[in-house]
Design an enzyme around this catalytic site. Sequence first.
Site, PDB file in Angstrom:
ATOM      1  N   PRO A   1      -1.547   2.772  -5.209  1.00  0.00           N
ATOM      2  CG  PRO A   1      -0.612   0.634  -4.955  1.00  0.00           C
ATOM      3  CD  PRO A   1      -0.262   2.055  -5.272  1.00  0.00           C
TER       4      PRO A   1
ATOM      5  CB  ILE B   1      -0.961  -0.006   1.213  1.00  0.00           C
ATOM      6  CG1 ILE B   1      -1.878  -1.217   1.139  1.00  0.00           C
ATOM      7  CG2 ILE B   1      -1.786   1.272   1.230  1.00  0.00           C
ATOM      8  CD1 ILE B   1      -2.900  -1.301   2.262  1.00  0.00           C
ATOM      9  CG  HIS B   2       4.579   3.441  -1.475  1.00  0.00           C
ATOM     10  ND1 HIS B   2       4.957   4.169  -2.571  1.00  0.00           N
ATOM     11  CD2 HIS B   2       5.247   3.960  -0.427  1.00  0.00           C
ATOM     12  CE1 HIS B   2       5.834   5.086  -2.200  1.00  0.00           C
ATOM     13  NE2 HIS B   2       6.024   4.973  -0.903  1.00  0.00           N
ATOM     14  CB  ALA B   3       2.710   6.008  -4.484  1.00  0.00           C
TER      15      ALA B   3
END
Length: 86
Positions: free
Chosen positions: A18, A14-16
């Site tokens: 997403p 869960i980064h940027a």
Amino acid sequence: MKEFTYTIKEPVGIHARPAGMLAKEAKSCQSTVTIVDKNGKAVDATRLMALMGMGIKCGDTVTVRIEGADEDTAAPAMEKFFAEHL
């Protein structure tokens, strides 16, 4: 309150991008959507920087809690979102 667990399959976690999509989806719900990581840290899913700050990686399991007026319809929608995007 509705709740489900999900193991992240997105290679970047869960980064940027997403996280941005997740925050947008959570904002579309009238209910409060909370993400809880394996260490018990919980954040409001509408807060992009808080989501990214959790450091959730591919293979991590999170608990998603949905609580509020539309939880009966929001919970299946969030489960579908996680399955399709995370």
